[in-house]
Design an enzyme around this catalytic site. Sequence first.
Site, PDB file in Angstrom:
ATOM      1  CD  GLU A  97      -1.732   7.018   4.093  1.00 57.81           C
ATOM      2  OE1 GLU A  97      -1.449   5.907   4.186  1.00 57.81           O
ATOM      3  OE2 GLU A  97      -2.522   7.585   3.094  1.00 57.81           O
TER       4      GLU A  97
ATOM      5  CB  CYS B 134      -8.355  14.781   3.171  1.00 53.59           C
ATOM      6  SG  CYS B 134      -8.778  13.009   3.050  1.00 53.59           S
TER       7      CYS B 134
ATOM      8  CB  CYS C 185     -11.663   1.140   7.845  1.00 50.49           C
ATOM      9  SG  CYS C 185     -13.317   1.443   7.667  1.00 50.49           S
TER      10      CYS C 185
ATOM     11  CB  CYS D 135     -10.789   0.913   0.715  1.00 49.29           C
ATOM     12  SG  CYS D 135     -10.137   1.780   1.643  1.00 49.29           S
TER      13      CYS D 135
ATOM     14  CB  CYS E 263      -6.466   8.428   2.745  1.00 54.06           C
ATOM     15  SG  CYS E 263      -5.444   9.717   3.575  1.00 54.06           S
TER      16      CYS E 263
HETATM   17  N1  SAH Z   1     -14.606   5.569   5.249  1.00 54.84           N
HETATM   18  C1  SAH Z   1     -15.298   6.575   4.448  1.00 54.84           C
HETATM   19  C2  SAH Z   1     -14.354   7.763   4.369  1.00 54.84           C
HETATM   20  C3  SAH Z   1     -12.905   7.322   3.905  1.00 54.84           C
HETATM   21  S1  SAH Z   1     -12.648   6.640   2.381  1.00 54.84           S
HETATM   22  C4  SAH Z   1     -16.072   6.044   3.298  1.00 54.84           C
HETATM   23  O1  SAH Z   1     -15.837   5.026   3.048  1.00 54.84           O
HETATM   24  O2  SAH Z   1     -16.516   7.190   2.566  1.00 54.84           O
HETATM   25  C5  SAH Z   1     -12.616   7.936   1.269  1.00 54.84           C
HETATM   26  C6  SAH Z   1     -13.236   7.711  -0.036  1.00 54.84           C
HETATM   27  O3  SAH Z   1     -11.968   7.071  -0.888  1.00 54.84           O
HETATM   28  C7  SAH Z   1     -14.397   7.049  -0.045  1.00 54.84           C
HETATM   29  O4  SAH Z   1     -15.525   7.628  -0.753  1.00 54.84           O
HETATM   30  C8  SAH Z   1     -13.997   5.646  -0.698  1.00 54.84           C
HETATM   31  O5  SAH Z   1     -14.913   4.814  -0.963  1.00 54.84           O
HETATM   32  C9  SAH Z   1     -12.790   6.040  -1.731  1.00 54.84           C
HETATM   33  N2  SAH Z   1     -11.868   4.832  -1.939  1.00 54.84           N
HETATM   34  C10 SAH Z   1     -11.345   3.939  -0.950  1.00 54.84           C
HETATM   35  N3  SAH Z   1     -10.352   3.483  -1.900  1.00 54.84           N
HETATM   36  C11 SAH Z   1     -10.393   3.685  -2.918  1.00 54.84           C
HETATM   37  C12 SAH Z   1      -9.622   3.513  -4.166  1.00 54.84           C
HETATM   38  N4  SAH Z   1      -8.730   2.488  -4.188  1.00 54.84           N
HETATM   39  N5  SAH Z   1      -9.864   4.206  -5.269  1.00 54.84           N
HETATM   40  C13 SAH Z   1     -10.811   5.445  -5.283  1.00 54.84           C
HETATM   41  N6  SAH Z   1     -11.375   5.733  -4.095  1.00 54.84           N
HETATM   42  C14 SAH Z   1     -11.300   5.021  -3.102  1.00 54.84           C
HETATM   43 FE1  SF4 Z   2     -13.392   1.555   5.501  1.00 50.92          FE
HETATM   44 FE2  SF4 Z   2     -12.266   2.130   3.217  1.00 50.92          FE
HETATM   45 FE3  SF4 Z   2     -14.526   1.078   3.115  1.00 50.92          FE
HETATM   46 FE4  SF4 Z   2     -14.087   3.978   3.594  1.00 50.92          FE
HETATM   47  S1  SF4 Z   2     -13.864   2.670   1.837  1.00 50.92           S
HETATM   48  S2  SF4 Z   2     -15.573   2.388   4.900  1.00 50.92           S
HETATM   49  S3  SF4 Z   2     -12.099   3.683   4.752  1.00 50.92           S
HETATM   50  S4  SF4 Z   2     -12.887   0.225   3.859  1.00 50.92           S
END
Ligand code: SAH
Ligand code: SF4
Length: 349
Positions: free
Chosen positions: A91, A104, A111, A118, A332
């Site tokens: 995405e 983005c 992951c 997440c 995402c």
């Molecule tokens: N793996 C990296 C980048 C991708 S995640 C990271 O974790 O930073 C992008 C952002 O979305 C991160 O800050 C992550 O913590 C946040 N994120 C993931 N799931 C989420 C959710 N359900 N609600 C809000 N933010 C979320």
């Molecule tokens: Fe991976 Fe999601 Fe954790 Fe980012 S927030 S490190 S994408 S599992």
Amino acid sequence: MSIDIKSLRDSEITELLKSWNVPAFRAKQIRNWLDNGVASFDEMSNLPAALREQLKEHCRIPSVKIVRRLVSAIDETTKYLFELEDGHTVESVLMKYKHGWSQCLSTQVGCRMGCSFCATGIDGLARNLLPAEMIAQIEAAQKDRGIRVSSVVLMGMGEPLDNYENVLRFLEMLETEGGVHIGMRHVSLSTCGLVDRIYDLMNEDLQITLSISLHAPNNELRRKMMPVARRWTVEELLAACKAYTDRTGRRISYEYAMIDGVNDSDACAHELVRKLKGTLCHINLIPANSVAGKDQKRSSKTRLKAFTDILTAGGLNATVRRTLGSDINASCGQLRRNQETGAEQILPG
Ligand code: SAH
Ligand code: SF4
């Protein structure tokens, strides 16, 4: 294995051609085509047919195909589901700001970090994205909307620092004139906190903004939410951030997903103030998105306000992230898992 020619440097393409006894000026022609986003060698019309055949035999041009697109009726935020050549999907979200379009990008298919809140991590990691596949996400969106992307955030699917070499090569391609040409000051990289890689990144001396997915002020809570916190403590993570700021002069951006009853108490806010006070940072509070199969709920508006007020009163720079594309669930990791949604527009049309 065929060579991913698009991810090669100009000098590497020249080397390859040299080994085929093809003159160096062809490398420049090939790069121009690649920078223009061509998807096949057949389109490289100024190359001799024999060279095109040779390229087809030994090389490939990774690309992405738009398989779904959701456009927000509220703010034009556009969410893409891209299909890669091997059928995997990732995405990407395009957001319109006053200063231009920001995209983005995903850096991995899935992951392996396993954060509890997440959607991306649920099925683990399928594979890393190639540098060219990250560039291709930008090219596809620009072409689709007829716009230019002026800033990039590595905050889509995947953990960018877990795909370190490819992400660095991608950043190098991003900056190159002739290509999408976006400077490092317009790039943010978000990480769950792979401390060793943060130091590596610091030593690259790039001017990118580092975003840290902090989400909890202490080890006990963070370990419940993020397995990576068992490998490195909050203190080690913050020390790495301080080193990054000292070296680059760049302010750190901390992401904090506000999850009802989990990490949104006054006590958490006060602890965050104690940990971050005096550091050059900005805190992004993100109302957590619900994820199918998980029972998390975002914090209430009043909770968000109370939390923000404590941070601000404590001298920290904190804002609640503007939710873009709220009608298309633009964060995402969701689209891939959620095939049914209202604001849908199916492509190609
Ligand atoms: N793996 C990296 C980048 C991708 S995640 C990271 O974790 O930073 C992008 C952002 O979305 C991160 O800050 C992550 O913590 C946040 N994120 C993931 N799931 C989420 C959710 N359900 N609600 C809000 N933010 C979320
Ligand atoms: Fe991976 Fe999601 Fe954790 Fe980012 S927030 S490190 S994408 S599992």
